[in-house]
Design an enzyme around this catalytic site. Structure first.
Site, PDB file in Angstrom:
ATOM      1  N   ASN A 207     -10.248   0.143   0.067  1.00  0.00           N
ATOM      2  CA  ASN A 207      -8.792   0.223  -0.035  1.00  0.00           C
ATOM      3  C   ASN A 207      -8.363  -0.338  -1.392  1.00  0.00           C
ATOM      4  O   ASN A 207      -8.398  -1.545  -1.603  1.00  0.00           O
ATOM      5  CB  ASN A 207      -8.167  -0.576   1.120  1.00  0.00           C
TER       6      ASN A 207
ATOM      7  N   HIS B 282      -3.362   7.402   2.701  1.00  0.00           N
ATOM      8  CA  HIS B 282      -3.769   6.087   2.186  1.00  0.00           C
ATOM      9  C   HIS B 282      -5.115   5.703   2.802  1.00  0.00           C
ATOM     10  O   HIS B 282      -5.349   5.909   3.999  1.00  0.00           O
ATOM     11  CB  HIS B 282      -2.692   5.054   2.542  1.00  0.00           C
TER      12      HIS B 282
ATOM     13  N   CYS C 156       0.813  -1.229   0.000  1.00  0.00           N
ATOM     14  CA  CYS C 156       0.000   0.000   0.000  1.00  0.00           C
ATOM     15  C   CYS C 156       0.841   1.271   0.000  1.00  0.00           C
ATOM     16  O   CYS C 156       0.295   2.370  -0.174  1.00  0.00           O
ATOM     17  CB  CYS C 156      -0.953   0.008   1.190  1.00  0.00           C
TER      18      CYS C 156
END
Ligand code: UT7
Length: 333
Positions: free
Chosen positions: A286, A256, A116
């Site tokens: 996500n 994020h 990520c």
């Protein structure tokens, strides 16, 4: 000699049409809208349908938009970086294929894998190539088809992830804008908490690994949460200190999108009002390497030249970091 900076000059995005809502997930696993919303902030995520379509498909669409908006000839792109955790194939980088499909025939290209934090590390990498003075135009694409590695019988992960892609063009400039500073970190002790067990060189694919569902993401959510909250908040506070930025000086946090609670904790540590926090987790979940550029895509119109943006991310590995960007153009134009 004047310092060369790397500025983001265009943004593109792509999200697939199909909406996997919390209501649909309730019919697939033992979960409910209240749990998902209160624990993560997610309402729906997008899923890429269609035979043979991989993460490159979404990344190419996002990159096309970024190039067209800027009106730049693809042949003028020097370098293409694709940050992804779900390349089309384990070998043969997405970036090479994407560069060719986009007509970036003078570029060299490779993939960057940092879960990520991939897009964030990609920003740092792209900036360094430009700052060297040798490369002028770099295309950075973050794309992930998380649905290809998610077990839709595992409620601990299937409610969180979605598919999507975003792309930014970075150009050399002598103006005092662009990527100003970064703080990056990693810790291999984290791999036990967020990983795919099989399909790599340690445990290649076999009938047994498939039968045991070992090709899907496994996450010990609570453990990852603890590290994510601490590290994302720490690193964001540190980059402010290093650059003498007070809360009032920061126009936007670009975090994020893993969990609204992690984002809120980071904003609190930085002393930021929620109006300054970019957020679209409720729409896309996500999307791993897609989250940061998709935020820029959604908020671009509100950005002004000279705005101070702090990007922050945390991901598998573990990997984490923060990047300070001075925005280079008025988004409303
Ligand atoms: O982007 C890469 C980095 N990743 C992250 O940053 C993710 C970090 N972790 C998280 O965001 C959170 O840990 C999760 C959203 C994954 C989970 O939230 P949590 O508050 O940590 O929940 P938990 O795993 O501690 O589970 C709490 C309870 C458990 O039940 P018991 O043992 O208390 O009875 C779980 O079994 O919630 C249960 N649970 C669920 N219930 C309904 C777990 N998943 C679900 C679900 N629906 N989908």
């Amino acid at each position: 000699m004047t310092k060369v900076n790397a500025a983001i000059t265009s943004v593109g995005g792509y999200i697939p049409e199909f909406r996997l809502t919390n209501a649909i997930l309730e019919t697939m696993v033992d979960t409910n809208d209240e749990w998902i919303t209160s624990r993560t902030g997610i309402k729906e995520r997008r899923i890429l349908k269609g035979e043979g379509l991989g993460s490159s498909f979404m990344g190419i669409e996002a990159a096309k938009e970024a190039l067209q908006k800027r009106g730049i000839d693809p042949k003028d792109i020097d370098m293409v970086i694709c940050s992804t955790a779900t390349p089309d194939m384990p070998v043969a980088a997405n970036a090479c294929y994407m560069a060719t499909e986009l007509g970036c025939t003078n570029a060299f290209a490779y993939d960057l894998m940092a879960a990520c934090s991939g897009f964030l590390f990609g920003l740092g990498t792209a900036a360094k190539f430009i700052e060297s003075g040798r490369y002028k135009n770099v295309l950075l694409i973050g794309t992930d088809k998380m649905s290809s590695i998610i077990d839709y019988t595992d409620r601990a992960t299937c409610v969180i992830f979605g598919d999507g892609a975003g792309a930014v063009l970075l150009e050399a400039t002598e103006e005092p804008v662009g990527i100003i500073d970064e703080v990056f970190g990693s810790d291999g002790q984290g791999r036990q908490f967020l990983k795919i067990d099989a399909g790599g060189s340690m445990l290649p694919a076999s009938e047994e690994t498939v039968a045991k569902r070992m090709h899907f993401v496994k996450q010990e959510g609570q453990q990852v949460f603890k590290f994510a909250v601490t590290n994302m908040a720490e690193v964001s506070a540190r980059i402010m200190e290093r650059n003498n930025l007070q809360s009032d000086d920061v126009n936007w946090l670009v975090p994020h999108q893993a969990n609204k609670r992690i984002i809120d904790a980071t904003a609190k540590r930085m002393g930021l009002d929620e109006k300054k926090v970019m957020m679209n987790i409720e729409k896309y979940g996500n999307t791993t390497n897609g989250t940061l550029p998709l935020l820029l895509w959604d908020y671009e119109k509100q950005l002004k030249k000279g705005d101070n943006l702090i990007f922050a991310a945390f991901g598998g590995g573990f990997t984490w970091g923060a990047v300070y960007v001075k925005w280079a153009y008025d988004g409303a134009k």
